[in-house]
Design a protein around this motif. Structure first.
Motif, mmCIF file in Angstrom:
data_model
loop_
_atom_site.group_PDB
_atom_site.id
_atom_site.type_symbol
_atom_site.label_atom_id
_atom_site.label_comp_id
_atom_site.label_asym_id
_atom_site.label_seq_id
_atom_site.Cartn_x
_atom_site.Cartn_y
_atom_site.Cartn_z
ATOM 1 N N SER A 1 43.378 -43.733 14.671
ATOM 2 C CA SER A 1 42.460 -43.001 13.799
ATOM 3 C C SER A 1 41.232 -43.841 13.459
ATOM 4 O O SER A 1 40.111 -43.320 13.390
ATOM 5 C CB SER A 1 43.179 -42.543 12.523
ATOM 6 N N ASN A 2 41.407 -45.153 13.267
ATOM 7 C CA ASN A 2 40.258 -46.019 13.010
ATOM 8 C C ASN A 2 39.332 -46.105 14.214
ATOM 9 O O ASN A 2 38.105 -46.072 14.075
ATOM 10 C CB ASN A 2 40.730 -47.419 12.606
ATOM 11 N N LEU A 3 39.912 -46.211 15.405
ATOM 12 C CA LEU A 3 39.096 -46.287 16.616
ATOM 13 C C LEU A 3 38.299 -45.002 16.838
ATOM 14 O O LEU A 3 37.142 -45.049 17.269
ATOM 15 C CB LEU A 3 39.995 -46.548 17.830
ATOM 16 N N LEU A 4 38.905 -43.855 16.538
ATOM 17 C CA LEU A 4 38.252 -42.575 16.789
ATOM 18 C C LEU A 4 37.273 -42.181 15.680
ATOM 19 O O LEU A 4 36.328 -41.422 15.919
ATOM 20 C CB LEU A 4 39.306 -41.477 16.969
ATOM 21 N N HIS A 5 37.489 -42.686 14.470
ATOM 22 C CA HIS A 5 36.549 -42.400 13.372
ATOM 23 C C HIS A 5 35.322 -43.305 13.410
ATOM 24 O O HIS A 5 34.266 -42.948 12.881
ATOM 25 C CB HIS A 5 37.249 -42.582 12.020
ATOM 26 N N GLU A 6 35.442 -44.491 14.019
ATOM 27 C CA GLU A 6 34.385 -45.494 13.940
ATOM 28 C C GLU A 6 33.072 -45.086 14.598
ATOM 29 O O GLU A 6 32.004 -45.439 14.070
ATOM 30 C CB GLU A 6 34.879 -46.812 14.533
ATOM 31 N N PRO A 7 33.056 -44.361 15.745
ATOM 32 C CA PRO A 7 31.749 -44.001 16.324
ATOM 33 C C PRO A 7 30.826 -43.281 15.342
ATOM 34 O O PRO A 7 29.637 -43.611 15.247
ATOM 35 C CB PRO A 7 32.138 -43.101 17.504
ATOM 36 N N LEU A 8 31.346 -42.317 14.589
ATOM 37 C CA LEU A 8 30.497 -41.629 13.615
ATOM 38 C C LEU A 8 30.157 -42.543 12.444
ATOM 39 O O LEU A 8 29.036 -42.495 11.920
ATOM 40 C CB LEU A 8 31.183 -40.356 13.105
ATOM 41 N N ALA A 9 31.114 -43.387 12.033
ATOM 42 C CA ALA A 9 30.835 -44.334 10.948
ATOM 43 C C ALA A 9 29.704 -45.285 11.338
ATOM 44 O O ALA A 9 28.918 -45.710 10.481
ATOM 45 C CB ALA A 9 32.094 -45.122 10.605
ATOM 46 N N SER A 10 29.605 -45.629 12.629
ATOM 47 C CA SER A 10 28.536 -46.510 13.101
ATOM 48 C C SER A 10 27.195 -45.793 13.174
ATOM 49 O O SER A 10 26.139 -46.386 12.914
ATOM 50 C CB SER A 10 28.891 -47.070 14.483
ATOM 51 N N LEU A 11 27.228 -44.517 13.536
ATOM 52 C CA LEU A 11 25.988 -43.752 13.700
ATOM 53 C C LEU A 11 25.450 -43.201 12.382
ATOM 54 O O LEU A 11 24.233 -43.079 12.203
ATOM 55 C CB LEU A 11 26.224 -42.591 14.668
ATOM 56 N N TYR A 12 26.332 -42.853 11.475
ATOM 57 C CA TYR A 12 25.932 -42.134 10.259
ATOM 58 C C TYR A 12 24.852 -42.863 9.445
ATOM 59 O O TYR A 12 23.923 -42.220 8.939
ATOM 60 C CB TYR A 12 27.158 -41.841 9.401
ATOM 61 N N PRO A 13 24.931 -44.201 9.275
ATOM 62 C CA PRO A 13 23.877 -44.884 8.491
ATOM 63 C C PRO A 13 22.488 -44.744 9.084
ATOM 64 O O PRO A 13 21.497 -44.954 8.380
ATOM 65 C CB PRO A 13 24.336 -46.349 8.491
ATOM 66 N N LEU A 14 22.389 -44.401 10.382
ATOM 67 C CA LEU A 14 21.072 -44.240 11.008
ATOM 68 C C LEU A 14 20.425 -42.894 10.682
ATOM 69 O O LEU A 14 19.229 -42.716 10.913
ATOM 70 C CB LEU A 14 21.191 -44.365 12.527
ATOM 71 N N LEU A 15 21.210 -41.948 10.157
ATOM 72 C CA LEU A 15 20.687 -40.600 9.957
ATOM 73 C C LEU A 15 19.451 -40.552 9.055
ATOM 74 O O LEU A 15 18.473 -39.867 9.404
ATOM 75 C CB LEU A 15 21.790 -39.692 9.416
ATOM 76 N N PRO A 16 19.413 -41.259 7.911
ATOM 77 C CA PRO A 16 18.175 -41.192 7.106
ATOM 78 C C PRO A 16 16.956 -41.741 7.834
ATOM 79 O O PRO A 16 15.840 -41.246 7.650
ATOM 80 C CB PRO A 16 18.510 -42.020 5.854
ATOM 81 N N PHE A 17 17.153 -42.752 8.690
ATOM 82 C CA PHE A 17 16.027 -43.297 9.452
ATOM 83 C C PHE A 17 15.579 -42.318 10.533
ATOM 84 O O PHE A 17 14.379 -42.201 10.811
ATOM 85 C CB PHE A 17 16.434 -44.635 10.076
ATOM 86 N N ILE A 18 16.530 -41.610 11.150
ATOM 87 C CA ILE A 18 16.181 -40.582 12.132
ATOM 88 C C ILE A 18 15.407 -39.456 11.452
ATOM 89 O O ILE A 18 14.407 -38.957 11.978
ATOM 90 C CB ILE A 18 17.452 -40.046 12.817
ATOM 91 N N LEU A 19 15.854 -39.080 10.257
ATOM 92 C CA LEU A 19 15.149 -38.036 9.506
ATOM 93 C C LEU A 19 13.728 -38.479 9.154
ATOM 94 O O LEU A 19 12.782 -37.682 9.225
ATOM 95 C CB LEU A 19 15.925 -37.688 8.231
ATOM 96 N N LEU A 20 13.565 -39.752 8.793
ATOM 97 C CA LEU A 20 12.251 -40.270 8.426
ATOM 98 C C LEU A 20 11.325 -40.421 9.627
ATOM 99 O O LEU A 20 10.194 -39.921 9.639
ATOM 100 C CB LEU A 20 12.407 -41.644 7.746
ATOM 101 N N LYS A 21 11.810 -41.106 10.658
ATOM 102 C CA LYS A 21 10.943 -41.530 11.757
ATOM 103 C C LYS A 21 10.759 -40.463 12.835
ATOM 104 O O LYS A 21 9.755 -40.470 13.542
ATOM 105 C CB LYS A 21 11.512 -42.809 12.389
ATOM 106 N N ASN A 22 11.737 -39.542 12.959
ATOM 107 C CA ASN A 22 11.665 -38.587 14.061
ATOM 108 C C ASN A 22 11.520 -37.136 13.635
ATOM 109 O O ASN A 22 11.024 -36.313 14.398
ATOM 110 C CB ASN A 22 12.910 -38.725 14.949
#
Length: 415
Positions: free
Chosen positions: A19-40
């Motif tokens: 469960s940790n291995l499968l949850h981690e990809p989104l946990a790694s990407l999620y912090p980038l979302l505000p920057f994607i919203l700002l810059k793109n």
């Protein structure tokens, strides 16, 4: 532990790892979302404040879903799997559009139901594992997940700098992997699963609204150690909340960091600190009083805010900041998730874990708007200084609590 129970303990251990291995990809990407919203996607500062505020505020709504377990209205299986579906399906649909508000709403729904499933998962682990295994296995699973996150950061950071249009595909894959992880978690709920209770009387909407809050404050009133832990953690946690709307704006507009630098800081440095310190935190949780353990966690978060403040002098402080954050997060991850089972002792832990969730929501109502307002009035430096003060205040409160407990024990021994 009987021979019969050993295979189930092994099954639970591997489920934690998977469960940790499968949850981690989104946990790694999620912090980038505000920057994607700002810059793109051209998000405004106001939208970023809403984004960072709604993430913790969503815990107030999570509380109502998670309470259905403690009231025996949901089985653990139904609660956990339902929360997983409700958290991910709206997010997957929102990825089809380039609408900032739609993504903020979908992200908020994701956080509501993602947190709503945590008490069920903690209760499943508490029932399936002896306490000595629970802390160890949970720490191992978390460390492996963060190590995976560091590997993801190495490949995805540069990829997004050159092919930012792929972010939707990456988020979609990560959401589907998380759904598989929830299926694995829910499959463990068969052991000692309580029967669903049927409501004997109808409640008014007002009674349904207030009952979880009454239960929450009643629980804290009747468990003084848990109450003192929560209020001290509340003060220190506010230190993190006030800088949430400041960090993306500060990084994007003042420091102008690239996605590669962000991924290195967020995931590699944070992951290194998390993985390296997890074994130490795991041993410390079994040996140190909870008050002293948590005070050390908050010192780490104070160093995180202080290092960000110094980043205007050198980018190296950003990487150092997230190294401190990773170390502190390793301890925080353990105590936040396991404080419910630890304080519950032989009682059901879901209600204790529910209090953790609702306190995050209260911090979310107060912290980000205050941080956004102070940043607009006085600049980010003042908010970062306030963050350090709040974290150290929480540390001081917990450390004084530890000294009072030690003094009380000495008096008992000398009597």
């Amino acid at each position: 532990m009987t021979e019969k129970s050993k295979p189930y303990i092994r099954k639970t251990f591997w489920a934690i790892i998977a469960s940790n291995l499968l949850h981690e990809p989104l946990a790694s990407l999620y912090p980038l979302l505000p920057f994607i919203l700002l810059k793109n996607l051209g998000a405004t500062a106001l939208q970023i404040v809403f984004f960072t505020m709604l993430k913790p505020v969503s815990s107030l709504f999570s509380f109502y879903w998670s309470e259905k377990v403690s009231q025996k209205k949901h089985s653990l299986y139904r609660n956990l799997l339902g929360a997983s579906l409700l958290s991910r399906v709206p997010f997957l649909l929102a990825l089809c559009f380039d609408n900032v508000w739609l993504l903020i709403m979908a992200s908020t729904i994701y956080m509501i139901y993602m947190r709503a499933g945590i008490p069920s998962w903690m209760e499943i682990l508490k029932r399936n594992l002896p306490s000595r295994h629970l802390e160890k296995y949970f720490a191992i699973g978390s460390a492996i997940g963060y190590a995976e996150g560091a590997l993801i950061a190495i490949s995805i950071g540069s990829l997004l700098d050159h092919h930012i249009h792929l972010w939707k595909i990456l988020f979609g894959i990560a959401l589907l992997l998380g759904l598989i992880a929830s299926l694995i978690q829910a499959s463990l709920s068969s052991k000692e699963e309580p029967p669903e209770a049927i409501e004997s009387s109808k409640e008014s909407p007002w009674e349904k609204f207030k009952r979880p809050w009454v239960d929450c404050f009643s629980l804290m009133k009747n468990h003084s150690n848990f109450r003192k832990f929560q209020w001290a953690f509340m003060i220190g946690g506010m230190g993190l909340m006030v800088i949430q709307p400041v960090i993306p704006i500060f990084f994007a507009e003042t420091l102008k960091l690239s996605y590669k630098d962000l991924m290195i800081a967020y995931t590699i440095c944070k992951g290194l600190g998390f993985v390296a310190s997890s074994p130490l935190w795991s041993r410390a949780l079994g040996r140190l009083p909870i008050s002293l353990f948590t005070s050390l966690v908050l010192v780490g978060f104070a160093l995180f805010a202080l290092s960000i403040l110094l980043a205007t002098y050198s980018y190296l402080f950003i990487f150092l900041a997230y190294l401190f954050y990773g170390v502190a997060q390793a301890g925080s991850h353990l105590i936040w998730h396991l404080s419910g089972p630890l304080f519950a002792n032989e009682n059901e832990s879901s209600r204790f874990s529910g209090v953790n969730i609702v306190m995050v929501g209260i911090r979310g109502v107060l912290g980000p708007p205050l941080g956004g307002l102070l940043c607009a009035l006085f600049g980010p430096a003042i908010v970062l200084i306030l963050s350090v003060i709040l974290c150290l205040s929480g540390t001081g409160s917990l450390f004084l609590r530890h000294l009072e407990t030690e003094d009380g024990l000495r008096k008992k021994l000398t009597c």
